[in-house]
Design a protein around this motif. Structure first.
Motif, PDB file in Angstrom:
ATOM      1  N   GLU A  54       0.901  10.883  -4.924  1.00  0.00           N
ATOM      2  CA  GLU A  54       0.952   9.755  -3.995  1.00  0.00           C
ATOM      3  C   GLU A  54      -0.401   9.623  -3.304  1.00  0.00           C
ATOM      4  OE1 GLU A  54       3.472   7.548  -3.457  1.00  0.00           O
ATOM      5  OE2 GLU A  54       4.343   8.539  -5.198  1.00  0.00           O
ATOM      6  N   PRO A  55      -0.866   8.390  -3.042  1.00  0.00           N
ATOM      7  CA  PRO A  55      -2.147   8.221  -2.360  1.00  0.00           C
ATOM      8  C   PRO A  55      -2.079   8.730  -0.916  1.00  0.00           C
ATOM      9  CG  PRO A  55      -1.176   6.080  -2.913  1.00  0.00           C
ATOM     10  CD  PRO A  55      -0.273   7.132  -3.449  1.00  0.00           C
ATOM     11  N   THR A  56      -3.129   9.395  -0.508  1.00  0.00           N
ATOM     12  CA  THR A  56      -3.207   9.901   0.869  1.00  0.00           C
ATOM     13  C   THR A  56      -3.702   8.786   1.782  1.00  0.00           C
ATOM     14  OG1 THR A  56      -5.475  10.623   0.605  1.00  0.00           O
ATOM     15  CG2 THR A  56      -3.765  12.224   0.032  1.00  0.00           C
ATOM     16  N   ILE A  57      -3.748   9.056   3.068  1.00  0.00           N
ATOM     17  CA  ILE A  57      -4.248   8.072   4.038  1.00  0.00           C
ATOM     18  C   ILE A  57      -5.707   7.738   3.727  1.00  0.00           C
ATOM     19  CG2 ILE A  57      -4.829   7.730   6.467  1.00  0.00           C
ATOM     20  CD1 ILE A  57      -2.333   9.452   7.123  1.00  0.00           C
ATOM     21  N   ASP A  59      -7.139   7.884   0.784  1.00  0.00           N
ATOM     22  CA  ASP A  59      -7.150   7.058  -0.419  1.00  0.00           C
ATOM     23  C   ASP A  59      -6.858   5.602  -0.069  1.00  0.00           C
ATOM     24  OD1 ASP A  59      -7.633   9.303  -1.981  1.00  0.00           O
ATOM     25  OD2 ASP A  59      -5.517   9.603  -2.480  1.00  0.00           O
ATOM     26  N   LYS A  60      -5.849   5.392   0.763  1.00  0.00           N
ATOM     27  CA  LYS A  60      -5.469   4.030   1.150  1.00  0.00           C
ATOM     28  C   LYS A  60      -6.603   3.350   1.912  1.00  0.00           C
ATOM     29  CE  LYS A  60      -0.558   5.031   1.267  1.00  0.00           C
ATOM     30  NZ  LYS A  60       0.619   5.218   2.104  1.00  0.00           N
ATOM     31  N   TYR A  61      -7.270   4.107   2.802  1.00  0.00           N
ATOM     32  CA  TYR A  61      -8.390   3.559   3.571  1.00  0.00           C
ATOM     33  C   TYR A  61      -9.531   3.142   2.637  1.00  0.00           C
ATOM     34  CZ  TYR A  61     -12.409   3.388   6.713  1.00  0.00           C
ATOM     35  OH  TYR A  61     -13.541   3.004   7.380  1.00  0.00           O
ATOM     36  N   LEU A  62      -9.868   4.017   1.678  1.00  0.00           N
ATOM     37  CA  LEU A  62     -10.952   3.707   0.746  1.00  0.00           C
ATOM     38  C   LEU A  62     -10.590   2.515  -0.133  1.00  0.00           C
ATOM     39  CD1 LEU A  62     -12.064   7.305  -0.254  1.00  0.00           C
ATOM     40  CD2 LEU A  62     -13.303   5.676   1.173  1.00  0.00           C
ATOM     41  N   MET A  63      -9.328   2.443  -0.560  1.00  0.00           N
ATOM     42  CA  MET A  63      -8.902   1.308  -1.381  1.00  0.00           C
ATOM     43  C   MET A  63      -8.987   0.007  -0.585  1.00  0.00           C
ATOM     44  SD  MET A  63      -5.824   2.652  -3.834  1.00  0.00           S
ATOM     45  CE  MET A  63      -4.884   3.559  -2.616  1.00  0.00           C
ATOM     46  N   SER A  64      -8.623   0.041   0.709  1.00  0.00           N
ATOM     47  CA  SER A  64      -8.709  -1.177   1.522  1.00  0.00           C
ATOM     48  C   SER A  64     -10.171  -1.591   1.706  1.00  0.00           C
ATOM     49  CB  SER A  64      -8.020  -0.984   2.871  1.00  0.00           C
ATOM     50  OG  SER A  64      -8.753  -0.079   3.684  1.00  0.00           O
ATOM     51  N   LEU A  65     -11.072  -0.620   1.891  1.00  0.00           N
ATOM     52  CA  LEU A  65     -12.499  -0.950   1.995  1.00  0.00           C
ATOM     53  C   LEU A  65     -13.007  -1.578   0.697  1.00  0.00           C
ATOM     54  CD1 LEU A  65     -14.081   2.133   3.794  1.00  0.00           C
ATOM     55  CD2 LEU A  65     -13.754  -0.151   4.714  1.00  0.00           C
ATOM     56  N   PHE A  66     -12.589  -1.020  -0.415  1.00  0.00           N
ATOM     57  CA  PHE A  66     -13.002  -1.534  -1.717  1.00  0.00           C
ATOM     58  C   PHE A  66     -12.516  -2.956  -1.906  1.00  0.00           C
ATOM     59  CE2 PHE A  66     -12.077  -2.083  -6.281  1.00  0.00           C
ATOM     60  CZ  PHE A  66     -13.361  -1.987  -6.764  1.00  0.00           C
ATOM     61  N   GLU A  67     -11.246  -3.202  -1.580  1.00  0.00           N
ATOM     62  CA  GLU A  67     -10.673  -4.546  -1.724  1.00  0.00           C
ATOM     63  C   GLU A  67     -11.370  -5.547  -0.805  1.00  0.00           C
ATOM     64  OE1 GLU A  67      -8.570  -5.855  -3.923  1.00  0.00           O
ATOM     65  OE2 GLU A  67      -8.612  -3.917  -4.929  1.00  0.00           O
ATOM     66  N   SER A  68     -11.655  -5.145   0.445  1.00  0.00           N
ATOM     67  CA  SER A  68     -12.334  -6.075   1.357  1.00  0.00           C
ATOM     68  C   SER A  68     -13.754  -6.357   0.868  1.00  0.00           C
ATOM     69  CB  SER A  68     -12.337  -5.530   2.783  1.00  0.00           C
ATOM     70  OG  SER A  68     -13.123  -4.356   2.862  1.00  0.00           O
ATOM     71  N   GLY A  69     -14.389  -5.374   0.300  1.00  0.00           N
ATOM     72  CA  GLY A  69     -15.728  -5.588  -0.278  1.00  0.00           C
ATOM     73  C   GLY A  69     -15.693  -6.540  -1.445  1.00  0.00           C
ATOM     74  N   ARG A  70     -14.670  -6.434  -2.279  1.00  0.00           N
ATOM     75  CA  ARG A  70     -14.541  -7.351  -3.412  1.00  0.00           C
ATOM     76  C   ARG A  70     -14.291  -8.768  -2.933  1.00  0.00           C
ATOM     77  NH1 ARG A  70     -10.419  -5.204  -7.735  1.00  0.00           N
ATOM     78  NH2 ARG A  70     -10.855  -7.275  -8.500  1.00  0.00           N
TER      79      ARG A  70
END
Length: 74
Positions: A54-57, A59-70
């Motif tokens: 399961e993604p950790t906190i 992981d979720k934070y980094l994924m949200s940063l990546f998505e906002s950057g995209r």
């Protein structure tokens, strides 16, 4: 005025060129054989087992940063 070299000189130059190409080809084939031999001596790597989690906190934070950057890049 340019002098035309005799046919024998042209033939010699052509023979030298062919000999040089054959020598290069022979060296390349020897190198390929050596590389293949070295590659076969390297032990095969065992397949890596992928563990699902399961993604950790973080992981979720980094994924949200990546998505906002995209989204900013669009």
């Amino acid at each position: 005025m340019r002098t035309i070299p005799p046919v024998s000189a042209k033939l010699k130059a052509l023979q030298d060129t062919i000999a040089l190409q054959e020598e290069r080809r022979a060296r390349a084939l020897e190198k390929m054989a050596r590389d293949k031999e070295e590659a076969s001596s390297i032990p095969k790597q065992q397949p890596v087992e992928v563990v699902k989690r399961e993604p950790t906190i973080e992981d979720k934070y980094l994924m949200s940063l990546f998505e906002s950057g995209r989204q900013c890049g669009d």
